[in-house]
Design a protein around this motif. Structure first.
Motif, PDB file in Angstrom:
ATOM      1  N   ILE A   1      -2.626 -16.001 -36.860  1.00  0.00           N
ATOM      2  CA  ILE A   1      -1.329 -16.312 -36.522  1.00  0.00           C
ATOM      3  C   ILE A   1      -1.037 -17.637 -37.294  1.00  0.00           C
ATOM      4  N   ARG A   2       0.109 -17.669 -38.174  1.00  0.00           N
ATOM      5  CA  ARG A   2       0.419 -18.795 -38.958  1.00  0.00           C
ATOM      6  C   ARG A   2       1.831 -19.408 -38.775  1.00  0.00           C
ATOM      7  N   HIS A   3       2.321 -18.834 -37.952  1.00  0.00           N
ATOM      8  CA  HIS A   3       3.832 -19.196 -37.686  1.00  0.00           C
ATOM      9  C   HIS A   3       4.248 -18.560 -36.329  1.00  0.00           C
ATOM     10  N   LEU A   4       4.894 -19.345 -35.365  1.00  0.00           N
ATOM     11  CA  LEU A   4       5.413 -19.085 -34.129  1.00  0.00           C
ATOM     12  C   LEU A   4       7.072 -19.037 -33.888  1.00  0.00           C
ATOM     13  N   TYR A   5       7.530 -17.953 -33.329  1.00  0.00           N
ATOM     14  CA  TYR A   5       8.992 -17.837 -33.081  1.00  0.00           C
ATOM     15  C   TYR A   5       9.264 -18.030 -31.977  1.00  0.00           C
ATOM     16  N   LEU A   6      10.034 -18.608 -31.159  1.00  0.00           N
ATOM     17  CA  LEU A   6      10.616 -19.180 -29.927  1.00  0.00           C
ATOM     18  C   LEU A   6      11.653 -18.537 -29.424  1.00  0.00           C
ATOM     19  N   GLY A   7      11.676 -17.804 -28.212  1.00  0.00           N
ATOM     20  CA  GLY A   7      12.735 -17.232 -27.490  1.00  0.00           C
ATOM     21  C   GLY A   7      12.689 -17.724 -25.984  1.00  0.00           C
ATOM     22  N   GLY A   8      13.699 -17.316 -25.344  1.00  0.00           N
ATOM     23  CA  GLY A   8      13.802 -17.566 -23.800  1.00  0.00           C
ATOM     24  C   GLY A   8      14.529 -19.086 -23.413  1.00  0.00           C
ATOM     25  N   GLY A   9      14.779 -19.252 -22.387  1.00  0.00           N
ATOM     26  CA  GLY A   9      15.507 -20.284 -22.139  1.00  0.00           C
ATOM     27  C   GLY A   9      14.850 -21.607 -22.432  1.00  0.00           C
ATOM     28  N   GLY A  10      13.268 -21.706 -22.165  1.00  0.00           N
ATOM     29  CA  GLY A  10      12.813 -22.883 -22.648  1.00  0.00           C
ATOM     30  C   GLY A  10      12.914 -23.203 -23.984  1.00  0.00           C
ATOM     31  N   SER A  11      13.111 -22.283 -24.829  1.00  0.00           N
ATOM     32  CA  SER A  11      13.316 -22.790 -26.433  1.00  0.00           C
ATOM     33  C   SER A  11      14.528 -23.543 -26.928  1.00  0.00           C
ATOM     34  N   ARG A  12      15.446 -23.700 -25.800  1.00  0.00           N
ATOM     35  CA  ARG A  12      16.802 -24.223 -26.043  1.00  0.00           C
ATOM     36  C   ARG A  12      16.478 -25.676 -26.166  1.00  0.00           C
ATOM     37  N   SER A  13      15.218 -26.356 -25.567  1.00  0.00           N
ATOM     38  CA  SER A  13      14.940 -27.773 -25.771  1.00  0.00           C
ATOM     39  C   SER A  13      14.144 -27.960 -27.148  1.00  0.00           C
ATOM     40  N   ASP A  14      14.713 -29.154 -27.783  1.00  0.00           N
ATOM     41  CA  ASP A  14      13.904 -29.458 -28.863  1.00  0.00           C
ATOM     42  C   ASP A  14      12.699 -30.315 -28.662  1.00  0.00           C
ATOM     43  N   GLU A  15      12.647 -30.904 -27.222  1.00  0.00           N
ATOM     44  CA  GLU A  15      11.447 -31.412 -26.873  1.00  0.00           C
ATOM     45  C   GLU A  15      10.338 -30.402 -26.835  1.00  0.00           C
ATOM     46  N   ILE A  16      10.630 -29.348 -26.044  1.00  0.00           N
ATOM     47  CA  ILE A  16       9.563 -28.480 -25.736  1.00  0.00           C
ATOM     48  C   ILE A  16       9.053 -27.728 -26.870  1.00  0.00           C
ATOM     49  N   CYS A  17      10.097 -27.456 -27.765  1.00  0.00           N
ATOM     50  CA  CYS A  17       9.763 -27.111 -29.065  1.00  0.00           C
ATOM     51  C   CYS A  17       8.882 -27.779 -29.763  1.00  0.00           C
ATOM     52  N   GLN A  18       8.972 -29.021 -29.759  1.00  0.00           N
ATOM     53  CA  GLN A  18       8.096 -30.078 -30.727  1.00  0.00           C
ATOM     54  C   GLN A  18       6.616 -29.976 -30.139  1.00  0.00           C
ATOM     55  N   ILE A  19       6.698 -29.943 -28.355  1.00  0.00           N
ATOM     56  CA  ILE A  19       5.393 -30.135 -27.752  1.00  0.00           C
ATOM     57  C   ILE A  19       4.705 -28.804 -28.067  1.00  0.00           C
ATOM     58  N   THR A  20       5.308 -27.516 -28.298  1.00  0.00           N
ATOM     59  CA  THR A  20       4.756 -26.307 -28.407  1.00  0.00           C
ATOM     60  C   THR A  20       4.098 -26.481 -29.950  1.00  0.00           C
ATOM     61  N   ALA A  21       4.931 -26.879 -30.869  1.00  0.00           N
ATOM     62  CA  ALA A  21       4.310 -27.014 -32.307  1.00  0.00           C
ATOM     63  C   ALA A  21       3.047 -27.993 -32.266  1.00  0.00           C
ATOM     64  N   ASN A  22       3.128 -29.021 -31.605  1.00  0.00           N
ATOM     65  CA  ASN A  22       1.978 -30.062 -31.518  1.00  0.00           C
ATOM     66  C   ASN A  22       0.931 -29.274 -30.975  1.00  0.00           C
ATOM     67  N   MET A  23       0.812 -28.414 -30.012  1.00  0.00           N
ATOM     68  CA  MET A  23      -0.106 -28.081 -29.060  1.00  0.00           C
ATOM     69  C   MET A  23      -0.651 -26.973 -29.919  1.00  0.00           C
ATOM     70  N   PHE A  24       0.056 -25.919 -30.520  1.00  0.00           N
ATOM     71  CA  PHE A  24      -0.567 -24.976 -31.290  1.00  0.00           C
ATOM     72  C   PHE A  24      -1.037 -25.156 -32.770  1.00  0.00           C
ATOM     73  N   GLY A  25      -0.440 -26.667 -33.132  1.00  0.00           N
ATOM     74  CA  GLY A  25      -0.819 -26.913 -34.573  1.00  0.00           C
ATOM     75  C   GLY A  25      -0.098 -25.949 -35.533  1.00  0.00           C
ATOM     76  N   LEU A  26       1.146 -25.209 -35.027  1.00  0.00           N
ATOM     77  CA  LEU A  26       1.734 -24.297 -36.024  1.00  0.00           C
ATOM     78  C   LEU A  26       3.142 -24.506 -36.073  1.00  0.00           C
ATOM     79  N   PRO A  27       3.620 -24.376 -37.270  1.00  0.00           N
ATOM     80  CA  PRO A  27       5.218 -24.441 -37.060  1.00  0.00           C
ATOM     81  C   PRO A  27       6.093 -23.529 -36.109  1.00  0.00           C
ATOM     82  N   VAL A  28       6.923 -24.010 -35.578  1.00  0.00           N
ATOM     83  CA  VAL A  28       7.716 -23.275 -34.612  1.00  0.00           C
ATOM     84  C   VAL A  28       8.974 -23.019 -34.763  1.00  0.00           C
TER      85      VAL A  28
END
Length: 516
Positions: free
Chosen positions: A408-435
């Motif tokens: 996997i080289r790219h992640l795409y986010l859905g669901g209520g949690g994806s509305r948060s910029d902060e959660i999206c950035q944390i997710t990108a940092n944790m997976f080490g992949l663009p979100v």
């Protein structure tokens, strides 16, 4: 087809939404009805609801959508329904429900279900899967009903998914998409047919004549009946198209159709889903689900309760934020999310195992928070929950990469949690992949609309439809330094702790159940 619209109903656990999409993926009109009481419980950890409850709310939002703009409503060339999974209906010979639905979050168990075949039990024991199969067997609603309501089970003419029942209410046909049949039923996910002698057949041995007709995604279930037209306002005869389950439609709606992409869903339950042309089990004995495109599969790892854990957190630790949000006219999550940046990556050593509800492949897992000191605040807990959910999804993604050979080289986010910029950035940092996020949070309904326009012939393929209908709104780039920290926590602590405490969780559960 130039001005045609696709009418889509997204049936959720908390609400029903109706939307009209154009062929560019834009929402032309939308209506929503939030349930006052999503479910009721006769006993602790039970969850039930009337099957017609969902159809009645479909009628409300459909008529509301029609009232907004009769002209746009009349442009609908098709209708599609996507529904949450693992909820079933007992239908009598007259087509009416014999009892209320046992919902996906219900935790009742059959005590003495029909025994598994001895040869199968031996195979499961040899594979180390006895407890998982036992859990599947006992938590199946069909087995509980057969044990506790045998007369009702005997009267059941058809045992169907909620999506199948809603198809029936609209068209009179008891049929469903091969990508919608996600429940504890004897379904052969690999071959998209009813299981004759496999794992699901021995765990849920439902007579063949009680099961529905299976249709490929994109085919027509039937035309809307005169009665359904009167109740919903949908034109009589409008074709109802077979699409897929909520998660399957969401994955397509997020544009995840290549094998180097993955969809993360931050909803009531959290999932990581791949799209693959080959069938592989995401974990042993757990199926890959048929995808909406009929030549693909969606292997998935699920964290039950998922972002519901934030609701649990609010109820128990964030009343001040809830009150402040009420006064400001925003959500409590918006206030809490602003504090995420105040807490460093790794939550100052606070770690969460997010398994508040055991998974099917992890029947002995429980939730945990470890690493507390007097320095930690409720905001540390909030961030640690989000990080814990991501650690679990990382674990699932890495496991599926190993089993499939996909990278996997790219992640795409859905669901209520994806509305948060902060959660999206944390997710990108944790997976080490663009979100990435797409142009709408209604990714599930958009996926059903993508399927609809392919079925209507507007687009020749899902790839072409996605290219025209799904736009990337923004992308979050990982911070390499934070990713290195998260990888160390995952490899050196999370995985080790998870393995070490699972036997203790099993023992604790046995002790407390015995004491009860």
């Amino acid at each position: 087809m130039k001005d045609a619209l696709a009418l889509v109903f997204d049936i959720g656990t908390q609400s029903v939404r109706a939307m009209l999409f154009d062929a560019a993926g834009n929402i032309v009109r939308a209506a929503q009805d939030v349930y006052e009481q999503p479910y009721y419980s006769h006993n602790p950890n039970w969850a039930e609801q009337r099957p017609d409850f969902y159809f009645e709310h479909m009628c409300i939002v459909s008529q509301r959508l029609k009232d907004q703009s009769p002209e746009d409503f009349a442009r609908a060339a098709s209708v599609a329904v996507t529904v949450f999974r693992d909820t079933t209906v007992c239908m009598g010979k007259d087509g009416r429900p014999l009892r209320d639905c046992i919902l996906w979050m219900d935790q009742r168990r059959a005590q003495n279900p029909k025994p598994l075949p001895a040869d199968r039990k031996a195979l499961f024991a040899l594979a180390g899967m006895t407890e998982t199969i036992e859990m599947l067997h006992r938590t199946a609603a069909c087995n509980w009903i057969a044990e506790n309501e045998p007369e009702l089970w005997e009267k059941t003419d058809k045992y169907v998914c909620l999506s199948t029942y809603l198809n029936f209410r609209l068209t009179g046909r008891i049929a469903d998409s091969s990508a919608s049949l996600m429940a504890k039923i004897p379904y052969d996910y690999k071959n998209r047919t009813w299981d004759k002698n496999g794992l699901t057949r021995c765990a849920y041995d439902i007579p063949q004549d009680k099961l529905c007709e299976i249709l490929p995604s994109g085919t027509t279930v039937g035309g809307v009946t005169p009665e359904a037209s009167r109740l919903t306002g949908i034109p009589e005869g409008l074709p109802l198209l077979a699409t897929g389950s909520d998660k399957g439609c969401e994955t397509i709606g997020l544009s995840v159709i290549r094998e180097d992409q993955a969809a993360l869903s931050f909803g009531t339950s959290c999932t990581v889903q791949f799209t693959s042309r080959k069938y592989f089990e995401p974990t042993p004995f757990m199926p890959a689900y048929p995808a909406v495109p009929n030549d693909m599969y969606n292997p998935e790892i699920q964290v039950l309760r998922g972002y519901w854990m934030l609701t649990w957190f609010k109820q128990n630790f964030a009343q001040a934020e809830v009150e402040a949000a009420r006064a400001l006219g925003c959500s409590a999550e918006e206030i809490l999310n602003k504090h995420l940046a105040d807490i460093p990556a790794g939550s100052d050593g606070l770690l969460v195992l997010p398994h508040w509800t055991p998974g099917l492949s992890t029947p002995n897992t429980r939730g945990a928070m470890i690493g507390f000191t007097d320095h930690h605040t409720k905001y540390h807990m909030y961030r640690a929950i989000i990080e814990g959910l991501n650690f679990a999804l990382m674990d699932g993604m890495y496991g599926m990469e190993r089993r499939s050979g996909q990278k996997i080289r790219h992640l795409y986010l859905g669901g209520g949690g994806s509305r948060s910029d902060e959660i999206c950035q944390i997710t990108a940092n944790m997976f080490g992949l663009p979100v990435s996020r797409i142009q709408t949070y209604e990714s599930c309904a958009l996926g059903a609309a993508v399927c609809s326009f392919v079925a209507l012939g507007k687009y020749k393929s899902y790839e072409e439809a996605i290219a025209h209908m799904v736009q990337i709104r923004d992308t979050f780039t990982p911070d390499a330094k934070e990713h290195e920290l998260y990888e160390r926590i995952y490899r050196e602590v999370y995985r080790r702790y998870y393995r070490a405490v699972t036997p203790l969780h099993k023992l604790l559960g046995a002790i407390t159940r015995k004491e009860k």
